[in-house]
Scaffold this motif. Structure first.
Motif, PDB file in Angstrom:
ATOM      1  N   THR A 176       3.571   7.221   1.436  1.00 26.02           N
ATOM      2  CA  THR A 176       4.287   7.627   2.484  1.00 26.02           C
ATOM      3  C   THR A 176       3.517   8.664   3.145  1.00 26.02           C
ATOM      4  O   THR A 176       2.746   9.641   2.666  1.00 26.02           O
ATOM      5  N   ARG A 177       3.729   8.829   4.568  1.00 24.94           N
ATOM      6  CA  ARG A 177       3.035  10.068   5.523  1.00 24.94           C
ATOM      7  C   ARG A 177       4.263  10.584   6.221  1.00 24.94           C
ATOM      8  O   ARG A 177       4.873   9.992   6.880  1.00 24.94           O
ATOM      9  N   ASP A 178       4.176  11.960   6.127  1.00 21.71           N
ATOM     10  CA  ASP A 178       5.297  12.745   6.902  1.00 21.71           C
ATOM     11  C   ASP A 178       4.907  12.758   8.298  1.00 21.71           C
ATOM     12  O   ASP A 178       3.666  13.147   8.698  1.00 21.71           O
ATOM     13  N   ALA A 179       5.762  12.358   9.436  1.00 25.60           N
ATOM     14  CA  ALA A 179       5.241  12.243  10.616  1.00 25.60           C
ATOM     15  C   ALA A 179       5.235  13.644  11.143  1.00 25.60           C
ATOM     16  O   ALA A 179       4.687  13.868  12.132  1.00 25.60           O
ATOM     17  N   ASP A 180       5.988  14.738  10.716  1.00 24.73           N
ATOM     18  CA  ASP A 180       5.730  15.983  11.114  1.00 24.73           C
ATOM     19  C   ASP A 180       4.722  16.860  10.694  1.00 24.73           C
ATOM     20  O   ASP A 180       4.053  17.520  11.495  1.00 24.73           O
ATOM     21  N   THR A 181       4.297  16.896   9.393  1.00 23.25           N
ATOM     22  CA  THR A 181       3.361  17.654   8.817  1.00 23.25           C
ATOM     23  C   THR A 181       2.116  16.830   8.697  1.00 23.25           C
ATOM     24  O   THR A 181       0.937  17.523   8.372  1.00 23.25           O
ATOM     25  N   GLY A 182       2.193  15.462   8.689  1.00 20.86           N
ATOM     26  CA  GLY A 182       0.884  14.722   8.355  1.00 20.86           C
ATOM     27  C   GLY A 182       0.512  14.662   6.951  1.00 20.86           C
ATOM     28  O   GLY A 182      -0.386  14.137   6.628  1.00 20.86           O
ATOM     29  N   THR A 183       1.708  15.096   5.985  1.00 16.85           N
ATOM     30  CA  THR A 183       1.191  15.124   4.689  1.00 16.85           C
ATOM     31  C   THR A 183       1.508  13.808   3.941  1.00 16.85           C
ATOM     32  O   THR A 183       2.405  13.125   4.102  1.00 16.85           O
ATOM     33  N   ASN A 184       0.428  13.472   3.157  1.00 17.20           N
ATOM     34  CA  ASN A 184       0.539  12.236   2.604  1.00 17.20           C
ATOM     35  C   ASN A 184       1.163  12.416   0.991  1.00 17.20           C
ATOM     36  O   ASN A 184       0.795  13.139   0.288  1.00 17.20           O
ATOM     37  N   GLU A 185       1.902  11.243   0.515  1.00 17.34           N
ATOM     38  CA  GLU A 185       2.492  11.369  -0.720  1.00 17.34           C
ATOM     39  C   GLU A 185       2.453   9.721  -1.351  1.00 17.34           C
ATOM     40  O   GLU A 185       2.279   8.876  -0.453  1.00 17.34           O
ATOM     41  N   SER A 186       2.071   9.874  -2.557  1.00 18.52           N
ATOM     42  CA  SER A 186       1.982   8.913  -3.087  1.00 18.52           C
ATOM     43  C   SER A 186       2.685   8.826  -4.616  1.00 18.52           C
ATOM     44  O   SER A 186       2.609   9.648  -5.430  1.00 18.52           O
ATOM     45  N   ARG A 187       3.418   7.779  -5.028  1.00 15.60           N
ATOM     46  CA  ARG A 187       4.086   7.602  -6.176  1.00 15.60           C
ATOM     47  C   ARG A 187       4.498   6.106  -6.560  1.00 15.60           C
ATOM     48  O   ARG A 187       4.418   5.346  -5.931  1.00 15.60           O
ATOM     49  N   ARG A 188       4.564   6.058  -7.798  1.00 16.46           N
ATOM     50  CA  ARG A 188       4.622   4.936  -8.439  1.00 16.46           C
ATOM     51  C   ARG A 188       6.236   4.342  -8.478  1.00 16.46           C
ATOM     52  O   ARG A 188       7.119   5.131  -9.000  1.00 16.46           O
ATOM     53  N   LEU A 189       6.668   3.464  -8.044  1.00 14.09           N
ATOM     54  CA  LEU A 189       8.081   2.963  -8.193  1.00 14.09           C
ATOM     55  C   LEU A 189       8.465   2.274  -9.566  1.00 14.09           C
ATOM     56  O   LEU A 189       7.915   1.775 -10.156  1.00 14.09           O
ATOM     57  N   ASN A 190       9.642   3.008  -9.882  1.00 14.25           N
ATOM     58  CA  ASN A 190      10.139   2.497 -11.305  1.00 14.25           C
ATOM     59  C   ASN A 190      10.756   1.315 -11.115  1.00 14.25           C
ATOM     60  O   ASN A 190      11.246   0.613 -10.192  1.00 14.25           O
ATOM     61  N   GLN A 191      11.402   0.687 -11.996  1.00 14.13           N
ATOM     62  CA  GLN A 191      12.032  -0.633 -12.252  1.00 14.13           C
ATOM     63  C   GLN A 191      13.290  -0.619 -11.480  1.00 14.13           C
ATOM     64  O   GLN A 191      13.467  -1.536 -11.001  1.00 14.13           O
ATOM     65  N   PRO A 192      14.196   0.328 -11.665  1.00 19.46           N
ATOM     66  CA  PRO A 192      15.563   0.355 -10.882  1.00 19.46           C
ATOM     67  C   PRO A 192      15.088   0.079  -9.255  1.00 19.46           C
ATOM     68  O   PRO A 192      15.694  -0.393  -8.509  1.00 19.46           O
TER      69      PRO A 192
END
Length: 236
Positions: free
Chosen positions: A186-202
């Motif tokens: 994901t990328r924050d539209a305000d700050t331009g910060t990128n984040e990455s995480r692995r989705l869990n099973q739920p």
């Protein structure tokens, strides 16, 4: 497959049918030239005919599993072929040849199939029966006398040995199992910060459930809002 049948018959004769007898086993055409070169008592198995048994042809495929139970490949159904051998004994005296043929007949008639421990290669891996018959009249129009004529030799006492063996079908390796999870970036539209995480099973299950219900994942559910920039959806 043919060479594996040869190896199985060689093992069967040397270790089961003719143990302790100083007799060589050959697979050559018994022509006059070969006869002239022979220097020791010999049992010859000449492969003179190969034909598919079309009555055993099957459709479909079979799965191959690893030790963990996962499918690693798909195999087409095997094709079955009859391999016919002309079995003869060669010594300096006809009486000795008849004695050897008698030993061969008594030993081979005890087996309806090649013992599994004699099989190697693809025949061992398929674990299918490899049947054999000895001294059964051939069902084909061609007689053994015609074979001797074609070889250019004189008619000689012989045994007709027929082995019915499977030829392994083509093998298609299965795709490797997926072991890595789905990663969300994901990328924050305000700050331009990128984040990455692995989705869990739920989360994966919930996302899949939304997809299956036909709700696009890039829209809000009814009655909900999300921020885009500094305002709600629809703000200008």
């Amino acid at each position: 497959m043919i060479d594996e049948v040869d190896a199985a018959l060689l093992s069967l004769l040397n270790e089961d049918t003719l143990p302790g007898m100083d007799i060589q086993v050959a697979f050559e055409a018994p022509t006059k030239e070969w006869t002239a070169r022979r220097t020791a008592p010999t049992v010859n198995l000449f492969l003179y005919d190969i034909q598919e048994d079309v009555t055993l042809r099957q459709q479909g495929s079979a799965a191959e599993y690893d030790d963990g139970g996962a499918v690693v490949a798909e195999h087409d159904a095997p094709r079955w072929f009859s391999l016919s051998y002309l079995v003869t004994a060669w010594t300096s005296r006809p009486q000795d040849e008849h004695r050897i043929l008698s030993v061969l007949l008594a030993g081979l008639v005890r087996h309806d199939a090649v013992p599994p421990e004699r099989l190697t290669g693809t025949l061992a891996r398929m674990a299918l029966p490899v049947s054999l018959t000895i001294a059964v009249p051939p069902m084909r129009d061609r007689g053994l006398a015609d074979i001797w004529t074609a070889l250019g030799g004189n008619l000689k006492p012989s045994l007709d040995l027929v082995v019915l063996a499977p030829l392994a079908g083509s093998r298609v390796r299965a795709a490797a199992a997926v072991t890595d999870g789905l990663r969300l970036r994901t990328r924050d539209a305000d700050t331009g910060t990128n984040e990455s995480r692995r989705l869990n099973q739920p989360e994966l299950a919930a996302a899949d459930g939304v997809r299956r219900m036909g709700v696009p994942r890039d829209r809000d559910l009814p009655g909900e809002r999300r921020r885009r920039g500094s305002g709600p959806i629809g703000a200008r």
